[in-house]
Design a protein around this motif. Structure first.
Motif, mmCIF file in Angstrom:
data_model
loop_
_atom_site.group_PDB
_atom_site.id
_atom_site.type_symbol
_atom_site.label_atom_id
_atom_site.label_comp_id
_atom_site.label_asym_id
_atom_site.label_seq_id
_atom_site.Cartn_x
_atom_site.Cartn_y
_atom_site.Cartn_z
ATOM 1 N N MET A 231 0.833 -1.200 0.000
ATOM 2 C CA MET A 231 0.000 0.000 0.000
ATOM 3 C C MET A 231 0.869 1.252 0.000
ATOM 4 S SD MET A 231 -2.915 1.276 2.728
ATOM 5 C CE MET A 231 -1.809 1.454 4.121
ATOM 6 N N TYR A 232 1.869 1.298 0.877
ATOM 7 C CA TYR A 232 2.734 2.468 0.936
ATOM 8 C C TYR A 232 3.497 2.657 -0.378
ATOM 9 C CZ TYR A 232 1.898 2.279 6.007
ATOM 10 O OH TYR A 232 1.317 2.263 7.254
ATOM 11 N N ALA A 233 3.935 1.557 -0.970
ATOM 12 C CA ALA A 233 4.672 1.643 -2.234
ATOM 13 C C ALA A 233 3.792 2.218 -3.341
ATOM 14 C CB ALA A 233 5.195 0.263 -2.629
ATOM 15 N N MET A 234 2.515 1.810 -3.386
ATOM 16 C CA MET A 234 1.607 2.318 -4.424
ATOM 17 C C MET A 234 1.303 3.798 -4.219
ATOM 18 S SD MET A 234 1.228 -0.071 -6.586
ATOM 19 C CE MET A 234 2.927 -0.504 -6.184
ATOM 20 N N ILE A 235 1.199 4.230 -2.965
ATOM 21 C CA ILE A 235 1.003 5.660 -2.697
ATOM 22 C C ILE A 235 2.176 6.455 -3.261
ATOM 23 C CG2 ILE A 235 0.843 7.415 -0.882
ATOM 24 C CD1 ILE A 235 -0.524 5.271 0.868
ATOM 25 N N GLU A 236 3.381 5.980 -3.043
ATOM 26 C CA GLU A 236 4.569 6.667 -3.543
ATOM 27 C C GLU A 236 4.576 6.726 -5.064
ATOM 28 O OE1 GLU A 236 7.872 4.630 -1.839
ATOM 29 O OE2 GLU A 236 7.354 5.180 0.226
ATOM 30 N N VAL A 237 4.210 5.624 -5.714
ATOM 31 C CA VAL A 237 4.162 5.577 -7.174
ATOM 32 C C VAL A 237 3.190 6.629 -7.708
ATOM 33 C CG1 VAL A 237 3.372 4.190 -9.139
ATOM 34 C CG2 VAL A 237 4.863 3.173 -7.407
ATOM 35 N N VAL A 238 1.999 6.663 -7.132
ATOM 36 C CA VAL A 238 0.959 7.570 -7.622
ATOM 37 C C VAL A 238 1.301 9.024 -7.339
ATOM 38 C CG1 VAL A 238 -1.454 8.262 -7.293
ATOM 39 C CG2 VAL A 238 -0.863 5.836 -7.482
ATOM 40 N N ASN A 239 1.797 9.316 -6.135
ATOM 41 C CA ASN A 239 2.048 10.705 -5.765
ATOM 42 C C ASN A 239 3.240 11.314 -6.489
ATOM 43 O OD1 ASN A 239 -0.171 11.005 -4.168
ATOM 44 N ND2 ASN A 239 0.884 10.757 -2.222
ATOM 45 N N ARG A 240 4.079 10.483 -7.101
ATOM 46 C CA ARG A 240 5.143 11.031 -7.954
ATOM 47 C C ARG A 240 4.564 11.626 -9.235
ATOM 48 N NH1 ARG A 240 8.564 6.704 -5.895
ATOM 49 N NH2 ARG A 240 7.838 5.254 -7.516
ATOM 50 N N ILE A 241 3.342 11.237 -9.582
ATOM 51 C CA ILE A 241 2.705 11.680 -10.822
ATOM 52 C C ILE A 241 1.641 12.747 -10.585
ATOM 53 C CG2 ILE A 241 1.288 10.904 -12.782
ATOM 54 C CD1 ILE A 241 2.711 8.149 -12.451
ATOM 55 N N LEU A 242 0.861 12.596 -9.515
ATOM 56 C CA LEU A 242 -0.190 13.570 -9.236
ATOM 57 C C LEU A 242 0.415 14.952 -8.992
ATOM 58 C CD1 LEU A 242 -2.612 11.561 -6.908
ATOM 59 C CD2 LEU A 242 -2.711 11.861 -9.397
ATOM 60 N N PRO A 243 -0.264 16.008 -9.461
ATOM 61 C CA PRO A 243 0.306 17.360 -9.348
ATOM 62 C C PRO A 243 0.465 17.823 -7.907
ATOM 63 C CG PRO A 243 -1.951 17.432 -10.186
ATOM 64 C CD PRO A 243 -1.553 15.999 -10.179
ATOM 65 N N GLN A 244 1.505 18.601 -7.683
ATOM 66 C CA GLN A 244 1.802 19.111 -6.340
ATOM 67 C C GLN A 244 0.762 20.125 -5.869
ATOM 68 O OE1 GLN A 244 4.484 18.660 -4.094
ATOM 69 N NE2 GLN A 244 5.104 16.852 -5.247
ATOM 70 N N ASN A 245 0.139 20.825 -6.800
ATOM 71 C CA ASN A 245 -0.729 21.941 -6.440
ATOM 72 C C ASN A 245 -2.200 21.562 -6.319
ATOM 73 O OD1 ASN A 245 -1.110 21.465 -9.159
ATOM 74 N ND2 ASN A 245 -1.310 23.637 -9.699
ATOM 75 N N LYS A 246 -2.485 20.245 -6.191
ATOM 76 C CA LYS A 246 -3.865 19.804 -6.031
ATOM 77 C C LYS A 246 -3.942 18.759 -4.920
ATOM 78 C CE LYS A 246 -5.274 20.955 -10.714
ATOM 79 N NZ LYS A 246 -5.916 20.497 -11.964
ATOM 80 N N PRO A 247 -5.092 18.711 -4.223
ATOM 81 C CA PRO A 247 -5.199 17.796 -3.077
ATOM 82 C C PRO A 247 -5.252 16.331 -3.494
ATOM 83 C CG PRO A 247 -7.303 18.869 -3.507
ATOM 84 C CD PRO A 247 -6.298 19.536 -4.398
ATOM 85 N N ARG A 248 -4.751 15.476 -2.598
ATOM 86 C CA ARG A 248 -4.709 14.034 -2.830
ATOM 87 C C ARG A 248 -5.442 13.347 -1.678
ATOM 88 N NH1 ARG A 248 1.785 14.524 -3.128
ATOM 89 N NH2 ARG A 248 2.027 15.384 -5.251
ATOM 90 N N TYR A 249 -6.352 12.485 -2.031
ATOM 91 C CA TYR A 249 -7.232 11.841 -1.057
ATOM 92 C C TYR A 249 -7.026 10.328 -1.092
ATOM 93 C CZ TYR A 249 -11.887 9.906 0.260
ATOM 94 O OH TYR A 249 -12.915 9.171 0.786
ATOM 95 N N LEU A 250 -6.584 9.752 0.017
ATOM 96 C CA LEU A 250 -6.405 8.306 0.142
ATOM 97 C C LEU A 250 -7.671 7.722 0.753
ATOM 98 C CD1 LEU A 250 -4.632 5.777 -0.078
ATOM 99 C CD2 LEU A 250 -3.673 6.364 2.166
ATOM 100 N N MET A 251 -8.393 6.927 -0.016
ATOM 101 C CA MET A 251 -9.741 6.509 0.356
ATOM 102 C C MET A 251 -9.737 5.329 1.330
ATOM 103 S SD MET A 251 -11.534 6.764 -3.398
ATOM 104 C CE MET A 251 -13.196 6.819 -2.735
ATOM 105 N N GLY A 252 -10.516 5.484 2.423
ATOM 106 C CA GLY A 252 -10.765 4.382 3.327
ATOM 107 C C GLY A 252 -9.622 3.956 4.212
ATOM 108 N N VAL A 253 -8.659 4.837 4.431
ATOM 109 C CA VAL A 253 -7.452 4.502 5.217
ATOM 110 C C VAL A 253 -7.340 5.529 6.339
ATOM 111 C CG1 VAL A 253 -4.938 4.250 5.119
ATOM 112 C CG2 VAL A 253 -6.340 3.549 3.158
ATOM 113 N N GLY A 254 -7.143 5.108 7.535
ATOM 114 C CA GLY A 254 -7.036 3.780 8.057
ATOM 115 C C GLY A 254 -6.680 3.900 9.528
ATOM 116 N N THR A 255 -5.662 3.170 9.955
ATOM 117 C CA THR A 255 -5.175 3.254 11.328
ATOM 118 C C THR A 255 -4.399 4.562 11.522
ATOM 119 O OG1 THR A 255 -3.037 2.243 10.845
ATOM 120 C CG2 THR A 255 -4.876 0.745 11.326
ATOM 121 N N PRO A 256 -4.192 4.979 12.778
ATOM 122 C CA PRO A 256 -3.355 6.176 12.994
ATOM 123 C C PRO A 256 -1.983 6.052 12.324
ATOM 124 C CG PRO A 256 -4.529 5.653 15.001
ATOM 125 C CD PRO A 256 -4.816 4.523 14.049
#
Length: 376
Positions: A231-256
């Motif tokens: 899960m953490y690896a996929m977040i890193e993959v995606v956030n390298r592509i998503l623009p810096q100037n727009k919000p990013r929402y991780l759905m349904g997660v999770g523990t503290p």
């Protein structure tokens, strides 16, 4: 909708900002309490605003469509008027709920045919219909209709699922852009980046979503059975592509821990039923560690629920009293646990925000995780 970045951590991808909507500002990183059917279970709107200090809550398209129904919501003037919540609302498209009805739904190119879990009645969700439903619900942020594949999907299934999701996303965009909001304020679509645990699919999904140039982006299909490190690896993959100037929402997660690790990887928005669901089962998240309030060790503990006094229930009630309520199956016990846990989650992201601004987020994360993950 406008997103302004205020600060970025020097040792990680963590950042903080302000997301401005038609119903007010959201300070990121933010946790969003889940109000599936138009209410956060066992919690008053007054408590959400004054004590928990929630800035945005969620509703769910599938559940609100079935009950009370879009005609009732539209007659009320939208969900904000219906549930007396005057701050931002985000609605999930219902895709996850529909696809969880494994034995009662059929996926087609056009959409999904499914039977209601309430009365067995037959319905169909298409990308266009889901956009229309969310217009009528009146959320400030609406989610694209997607297929959420299981975490253990093989590559072929994940690829075919993603391609269907991308075609549906384009139809969502076309429908939303050809219609107008119903209640006089802007509604914004967030595409959902899928792709399971496959790097190339996640990259393809993120690039496709970015090309559609929307106000923000969601990362879906995680915390659905895959190992945490994937899960953490996929977040890193995606956030390298998503623009810096727009919000990013991780759905349904999770523990503290998931939330702090997500923040460290550049996520801005989170939601999860865990604080309320676990609370109703007697599990408390505190600044000192995790408590099972049902345990006998708390029977004569007359100290506050949390010494940090995160909200009014911590100041007014002791662990011993709360244990008594839970053991006696009193509804007030469920309410106290829910209010406290939500206050803890909002405290956690607020602290993260302050340490991002201070420039010591990673050091703080390491120290606070040792404490709040301890079983007391």
């Amino acid at each position: 909708m406008h997103f302004k970045l205020l600060a970025k951590d020097k040792d990680s991808e963590a950042r903080c900002g302000i997301l401005t909507t038609g119903h007010g500002e959201i300070h990121t990183p933010i946790f969003m309490p889940v109000g599936t059917v138009g209410t956060v279970k066992a919690v008053h709107a007054r408590e959400l605003k004054q004590d928990i200090q929630a800035e945005i809550i969620l509703g769910n398209t599938y559940h609100l469509y079935l009950r009370p129904g879009t005609e009732v919501l539209q007659a009320a003037g939208g969900l904000h008027k219906f549930n007396a919540w005057d701050r931002p609302i985000l609605t999930d498209s219902g895709g996850f709920q529909v696809f969880s009805l494994t034995d009662n739904r059929k996926i087609t190119e056009e959409g999904v045919i499914f039977r209601s879990h309430i009365d067995g009645s037959k319905h169909m969700f298409t990308p266009e219909k889901v956009m229309d439903i969310q217009r009528k619900i009146g959320a400030d942020i609406i989610m694209a209709f997607d297929e959420c594949p299981p975490g253990n999907s093989d590559y072929r299934y994940a690829k075919n699922s993603l391609e269907l999701t991308q075609r549906w996303l384009e139809r969502c965009v076309a429908r939303l852009d050809s219609t107008e909001p119903l209640y006089g304020y802007e509604q914004n679509l967030f595409p959902i980046v899928q792709g399971c645990v496959y790097k190339d699919l996640r990259e393809r999904a993120a690039e496709h979503a970015v090309a559609l140039d929307r106000a923000g982006y969601a990362i879906g299909g995680l915390a659905v059975g895959e190992p945490t490190e994937q899960m953490y690896a996929m977040i890193e993959v995606v956030n390298r592509i998503l623009p810096q100037n727009k919000p990013r929402y991780l759905m349904g997660v999770g523990t503290p821990e998931n939330i702090l690790e997500g923040i460290a990887r550049g996520v801005d928005m989170f939601d999860c039923v865990m604080p309320t669901r676990n609370g109703r089962n007697g599990m408390l998240f505190t600044t000192e560690g995790v408590i099972n309030i049902k345990n006998q060790k708390w029977e004569r503990d007359f100290t506050p629920i949390d010494p940090a006094e995160l909200c009014y229930v911590d100041r007014e009630y002791s662990k011993a009293y709360l244990r008594h309520l839970i053991k006696a199956d009193e509804i007030l016990g469920l309410q106290i646990c829910s209010v406290h846990n939500l206050a803890f989650y909002l405290w956690l992201v607020k602290e993260a925000r302050q340490h991002i601004i201070a420039g010591d987020f990673m050091a703080w994360k390491t120290s606070v995780l040792k404490k709040i993950t301890t079983r007391l």
